[in-house]
Design a protein around this motif. Sequence first.
Motif, PDB file in Angstrom:
ATOM      1  N   TYR A  70      -2.385  -0.845  -8.558  1.00 50.41           N
ATOM      2  CA  TYR A  70      -4.047  -0.581  -8.672  1.00 50.41           C
ATOM      3  C   TYR A  70      -4.290   0.913  -8.031  1.00 50.41           C
ATOM      4  CZ  TYR A  70      -8.825  -1.271  -7.058  1.00 50.41           C
ATOM      5  OH  TYR A  70     -10.164  -1.048  -6.683  1.00 50.41           O
ATOM      6  N   LEU A  71      -5.035   1.717  -8.924  1.00 50.59           N
ATOM      7  CA  LEU A  71      -5.473   3.190  -8.739  1.00 50.59           C
ATOM      8  C   LEU A  71      -6.768   3.279  -8.667  1.00 50.59           C
ATOM      9  CD1 LEU A  71      -3.152   4.686 -11.808  1.00 50.59           C
ATOM     10  CD2 LEU A  71      -2.623   4.015  -9.323  1.00 50.59           C
ATOM     11  N   GLU A  97      -9.141  10.817  -1.052  1.00 54.16           N
ATOM     12  CA  GLU A  97      -9.399  11.005  -2.273  1.00 54.16           C
ATOM     13  C   GLU A  97      -8.621   9.955  -3.196  1.00 54.16           C
ATOM     14  OE1 GLU A  97      -7.474  15.082  -1.888  1.00 54.16           O
ATOM     15  OE2 GLU A  97      -9.475  15.954  -2.106  1.00 54.16           O
ATOM     16  N   TYR A  98      -7.240   9.393  -2.844  1.00 57.00           N
ATOM     17  CA  TYR A  98      -6.538   8.746  -3.789  1.00 57.00           C
ATOM     18  C   TYR A  98      -6.016   7.355  -3.280  1.00 57.00           C
ATOM     19  CZ  TYR A  98      -6.260  13.422  -5.662  1.00 57.00           C
ATOM     20  OH  TYR A  98      -6.596  14.651  -5.928  1.00 57.00           O
ATOM     21  N   LYS A  99      -5.966   6.321  -3.981  1.00 58.53           N
ATOM     22  CA  LYS A  99      -5.227   5.219  -3.437  1.00 58.53           C
ATOM     23  C   LYS A  99      -4.404   4.478  -4.406  1.00 58.53           C
ATOM     24  CE  LYS A  99      -6.798   0.812  -1.041  1.00 58.53           C
ATOM     25  NZ  LYS A  99      -7.993   0.107  -0.847  1.00 58.53           N
ATOM     26  N   ILE A 100      -3.485   4.019  -3.993  1.00 57.63           N
ATOM     27  CA  ILE A 100      -2.239   3.496  -4.900  1.00 57.63           C
ATOM     28  C   ILE A 100      -1.547   2.247  -4.238  1.00 57.63           C
ATOM     29  CG2 ILE A 100      -0.034   3.449  -6.281  1.00 57.63           C
ATOM     30  CD1 ILE A 100      -0.593   6.624  -6.307  1.00 57.63           C
ATOM     31  N   LEU A 150       0.930  -1.186   0.032  1.00 56.67           N
ATOM     32  CA  LEU A 150       0.058  -0.164   0.045  1.00 56.67           C
ATOM     33  C   LEU A 150       0.885   1.146   0.213  1.00 56.67           C
ATOM     34  CD1 LEU A 150      -2.817   1.145   0.186  1.00 56.67           C
ATOM     35  CD2 LEU A 150      -2.617   1.305   2.609  1.00 56.67           C
ATOM     36  N   VAL A 151       0.890   1.932  -1.121  1.00 56.48           N
ATOM     37  CA  VAL A 151       1.772   3.039  -1.220  1.00 56.48           C
ATOM     38  C   VAL A 151       1.030   4.433  -0.722  1.00 56.48           C
ATOM     39  CG1 VAL A 151       3.054   4.766  -2.732  1.00 56.48           C
ATOM     40  CG2 VAL A 151       2.941   2.045  -3.338  1.00 56.48           C
ATOM     41  N   LEU A 152      -0.238   4.646  -1.107  1.00 54.73           N
ATOM     42  CA  LEU A 152      -0.819   5.637  -0.537  1.00 54.73           C
ATOM     43  C   LEU A 152      -2.440   5.404  -0.392  1.00 54.73           C
ATOM     44  CD1 LEU A 152      -1.274   8.937  -0.336  1.00 54.73           C
ATOM     45  CD2 LEU A 152      -1.657   8.841  -2.908  1.00 54.73           C
TER      46      LEU A 152
END
Length: 301
Positions: free
Chosen positions: A215-216, A188-191, A182-184
């Motif tokens: 996966y964005l 609002e966002y997920k990477i 899990l990067v972010l």
Amino acid sequence: NCALFTFMVEALAEDIIEYSDYEEIMFYRYGRENVVPYEHVLMEDDVALVDREDVKFYLTDFVQQDSGFYTVHFYWENNTEHYLYYRFYNESVNGYACDSFWAENVCLEPGTCGYDYFGFYAYELEDCGITSVTEIEFDASLYYDAGIWQWTDYVTDTFCVYPLGQEAAQKQERELQDTDVLVLDTDEYKIVITDFLYEKNEYNEKIMEGKLKVYLVNKTDCRVQFVLNEAKFNGEEFIDKFNSRNVSPGKSLYWELSWDDRERKIADFLNLDSLELTVQIKNMDDEKQSVIFDESFAVIP
């Protein structure tokens, strides 16, 4: 009770067509005066996306094919004076963005109607955890040629249909796996990095490629662009200006990024011990495409 076809005559000389002529022929089986124009009968399950005197556009069926496809069938009617074309874009299934296929380069003459369909690969949806299609959203444009390089939209809109009813709609959401990174993850966002590969280029074995599968998720109400051009593999910097991807509002998608390794010896980078990734996010609905997020992350593979 009537059929229009083209009759063509060609003359060949040494396998080259030197002369050809053609003529459109209308065949009336029971006489022209007895022709009954075709009219689609709107069924209970049909979805009338556009229902005007000049243009009609209905979704008529949704089918899971045994051959591994989901197909969306539609009927359209052109009562304008133009030759109409259509295109679909920004397609998504259960909130997962995926490109459709088959429905392209189709023209409908003035005063005619027709049936067609577009499809999605079942294996792609199943790989993303989608086993039941409950929501299909897409942008559609019916357009005509108004002159040289002047394609004009006659109808353009965003449509959303629910094959099982709106109450059964489910948004696709990837469940984190043990191997995910899990990067972010914000409001609002997920990477999420789902896999990393460092392997030989399939076209040139002397070139190695570092690949990230991510996966964005765009949770905002605006179209954004994820930019991941810069990365450091084991402290070595890699830059690729083409690693950017647009994601529509409220949509998610899978994406594969790659960086060429043309100058380093293959034996030096067989294992990934450390990764630093620079993430930039732009607001694509802003005229200036302003940067709304810019940060670097140190990731443990």
